[in-house]
Design a protein around this motif. Structure first.
Motif, PDB file in Angstrom:
ATOM      1  N   LEU A  72      14.518  10.926  -0.454  1.00 14.58           N
ATOM      2  CA  LEU A  72      13.171  10.645   0.255  1.00 14.58           C
ATOM      3  C   LEU A  72      12.792   9.399   0.050  1.00 14.58           C
ATOM      4  N   THR A  73      12.434   8.754  -1.036  1.00  9.51           N
ATOM      5  CA  THR A  73      11.504   8.019  -1.222  1.00  9.51           C
ATOM      6  C   THR A  73      11.943   6.779  -0.746  1.00  9.51           C
ATOM      7  N   ILE A  74      13.304   6.100  -0.202  1.00  8.38           N
ATOM      8  CA  ILE A  74      12.773   5.304   0.918  1.00  8.38           C
ATOM      9  C   ILE A  74      12.159   5.519   2.316  1.00  8.38           C
TER      10      ILE A  74
ATOM     11  N   HIS B 167      12.973   1.264  -5.111  1.00  7.93           N
ATOM     12  CA  HIS B 167      13.606   1.439  -3.670  1.00  7.93           C
ATOM     13  C   HIS B 167      12.292   1.932  -3.352  1.00  7.93           C
ATOM     14  N   THR B 168      10.950   2.418  -4.010  1.00  9.52           N
ATOM     15  CA  THR B 168       9.766   2.687  -3.182  1.00  9.52           C
ATOM     16  C   THR B 168       9.108   1.257  -2.776  1.00  9.52           C
ATOM     17  N   LEU B 169       8.975   0.216  -3.126  1.00 17.28           N
ATOM     18  CA  LEU B 169       8.778  -0.863  -3.003  1.00 17.28           C
ATOM     19  C   LEU B 169       9.631  -1.510  -1.386  1.00 17.28           C
ATOM     20  N   ILE B 170      10.769  -1.780  -1.752  1.00 14.07           N
ATOM     21  CA  ILE B 170      11.403  -1.745  -0.341  1.00 14.07           C
ATOM     22  C   ILE B 170      12.065  -0.865   1.064  1.00 14.07           C
ATOM     23  N   GLY B 171      11.534  -0.525   0.735  1.00 16.67           N
ATOM     24  CA  GLY B 171      11.170   1.182   1.676  1.00 16.67           C
ATOM     25  C   GLY B 171      10.146   1.370   2.188  1.00 16.67           C
TER      26      GLY B 171
ATOM     27  N   VAL C 254       0.858  -1.120  -0.074  1.00 16.00           N
ATOM     28  CA  VAL C 254      -0.031   0.216   0.366  1.00 16.00           C
ATOM     29  C   VAL C 254       0.842   1.328  -0.110  1.00 16.00           C
ATOM     30  N   ALA C 255       2.262   1.258   0.881  1.00 16.68           N
ATOM     31  CA  ALA C 255       3.122   2.600   0.746  1.00 16.68           C
ATOM     32  C   ALA C 255       3.960   2.413  -0.304  1.00 16.68           C
ATOM     33  N   ALA C 256       4.004   1.402  -1.161  1.00 19.94           N
ATOM     34  CA  ALA C 256       4.996   1.630  -2.784  1.00 19.94           C
ATOM     35  C   ALA C 256       4.105   2.266  -3.121  1.00 19.94           C
TER      36      ALA C 256
ATOM     37  N   SER D  91       1.138   3.534  -3.343  1.00 17.31           N
ATOM     38  CA  SER D  91       0.923   4.903  -2.813  1.00 17.31           C
ATOM     39  C   SER D  91       2.032   6.346  -3.441  1.00 17.31           C
ATOM     40  N   TRP D  92       2.901   5.758  -3.214  1.00 18.11           N
ATOM     41  CA  TRP D  92       3.972   6.655  -3.741  1.00 18.11           C
ATOM     42  C   TRP D  92       4.484   6.780  -4.952  1.00 18.11           C
ATOM     43  N   ASN D  93       4.405   5.465  -5.073  1.00 17.66           N
ATOM     44  CA  ASN D  93       4.303   5.592  -6.730  1.00 17.66           C
ATOM     45  C   ASN D  93       3.666   6.486  -7.469  1.00 17.66           C
ATOM     46  N   LEU D  94       2.376   6.395  -7.235  1.00 20.25           N
ATOM     47  CA  LEU D  94       1.014   7.301  -7.656  1.00 20.25           C
ATOM     48  C   LEU D  94       1.558   8.628  -7.760  1.00 20.25           C
ATOM     49  N   PHE D  95       1.693   9.026  -6.764  1.00 23.15           N
ATOM     50  CA  PHE D  95       1.953  10.643  -5.952  1.00 23.15           C
ATOM     51  C   PHE D  95       2.803  10.806  -7.349  1.00 23.15           C
ATOM     52  N   THR D  96       4.292  10.433  -6.782  1.00 21.78           N
ATOM     53  CA  THR D  96       5.330  10.699  -8.799  1.00 21.78           C
ATOM     54  C   THR D  96       5.255  10.515  -9.637  1.00 21.78           C
ATOM     55  N   TRP D  97       4.724   9.754 -10.104  1.00 18.70           N
ATOM     56  CA  TRP D  97       3.824   9.880 -11.685  1.00 18.70           C
ATOM     57  C   TRP D  97       3.450  10.473 -11.727  1.00 18.70           C
ATOM     58  N   TYR D  98       2.367  10.954 -10.683  1.00 17.18           N
ATOM     59  CA  TYR D  98       1.460  12.129 -11.050  1.00 17.18           C
ATOM     60  C   TYR D  98       2.227  13.539 -11.288  1.00 17.18           C
ATOM     61  N   TYR D  99       2.659  13.812 -10.341  1.00 19.88           N
ATOM     62  CA  TYR D  99       3.508  15.248 -10.217  1.00 19.88           C
ATOM     63  C   TYR D  99       4.976  14.386 -11.251  1.00 19.88           C
TER      64      TYR D  99
END
Length: 335
Positions: free
Chosen positions: A315-317, A105-109, A85-87, A89-97
């Motif tokens: 910041l990603t991780i 690293h999103t997945l690992i973090g 869920v965290a990965a 969320s961050w992926n969609l946020f960075t894609w949108y912007y």
């Protein structure tokens, strides 16, 4: 299979799909910006070679590394769910912007953060939940992957310039446009082989946690097949905001430079896959694009854009880890 296990598997494949369209820019940005292929043809080309990797990368070393990021006794389906869920969320946020952050690293973090939160709930030291040797190897390549990509790109560009210095510009450009098809295919192939494995590792971990399989080596064949199909389908969906950042905002890329950057990215990812290191395709190709820009002149690189990308990488991780921990806390205290 339990309901939660099915949900985790669906979420993991959804993340793989998002990874595909989030990272499509890595493979097609230069080939689109140099007008070698139309955007539609470029994503079809990249998706094809994303999937071809399924038939070659059969050792699953990267998947094994991902599976070992969190110590087994701190892994539950809830931990994996929270990390995904965290990965996502961050992926969609960075894609949108339009920020080319690392899906890897999103997945690992996210996974590490939820594992550390679970350790806290058990009264243990959260650091004990992390496999430090695997994690440090991954963290080191936040720096090493772009540096290696940049170095190889500089070397390849200088070699090509010296070999072709007597060639007529029109002839050279025609050849490099053709070679970009080859280099783009190579990068897409390496991207599929490296990134699809990361979700394989998560699904295998979930199956082990639920007792469906006894070890990573028993991972059923449908897992890699589903992961490669998902990442190829995601790539076909494209990620045009990130394509713009990668293809035009870092530095202006010519067909020659596109060949150099993509070849450098493919070589770097091939090396990291061989050693089972989950390197970031995004970091690697960004470093390579910077490398070809530096060969022209240092001022050819838009360093303001590059510095903002570096902040996203840094910041990603930690952000994903915090999101993973918060998601697990919500599950633990509310649900």
């Amino acid at each position: 299979m339990t309901t939660l296990l099915v949900i985790v598997i669906v979420l993991a494949i959804a993340f793989d799909y998002i990874n595909g369209f989030h990272d499509a820019a890595n493979s097609i940005a230069t080939v689109v910006s140099t007008k070698v292929l139309t955007p539609f043809m470029a994503v079809l080309w990249a998706a094809l070679f994303n999937f071809v990797a399924y038939f070659v990368f059969t050792d699953h070393k990267v998947a094994n590394t991902i599976a070992k990021t969190v110590i087994e006794e701190y892994i539950t389906l809830e931990v994996i769910f929270a990390g995904l869920v965290a990965a996502i969320s961050w992926n969609l946020f960075t894609w949108y912007y339009g920020i080319p952050s690392s899906s890897s690293h999103t997945l690992i973090g996210g996974f590490a953060g939820s594992g550390m939160a679970y350790a806290l709930f058990l009264g243990a030291n959260p650091i004990e939940a992390i496999n430090l040797s695997a994690t440090l190897k991954i963290l080191s390549f936040i720096v090493l992957a772009p540096v290696i990509g940049m170095t190889i790109a500089i070397i390849i560009t200088l070699i090509i310039i010296n070999i072709c210095k007597k060639t007529r510009p029109s002839v050279a450009e025609r050849w490099f446009k053709f070679l970009q098809l080859v280099s783009s295919a190579g990068l897409s192939f390496a991207h599929g082989g490296n990134d699809a494995q990361k979700v394989m590792g998560i699904i295998a971990t979930a199956l082990i946690a639920q007792g469906v399989i006894g070890s990573f080596e028993e991972m059923p064949e449908w897992v890699p097949l589903a992961c490669y199909v998902a990442i190829a389908a995601g790539t076909m969906s494209g990620g045009w905001k990130i394509v713009k950042t990668m293809g035009t905002k870092i530095t202006k890329v010519t067909p020659l430079e596109g060949v150099s950057a993509e070849t450098a990215g493919a070589v770097t990812l091939g090396i990291t896959e061989h050693f089972g290191i989950p390197a970031s395709t995004t970091h690697t190709i960004t470093g390579a694009i910077i490398g070809v820009g530096v060969v022209k002149r240092v001022s050819a690189v838009r360093w303001g854009v590059t510095i903002s990308l570096l902040w996203a990488w840094i910041l990603t991780i930690p952000v994903s880890a915090i999101l993973g921990g918060l998601t697990l806390a919500i599950i633990h205290y509310i649900l």
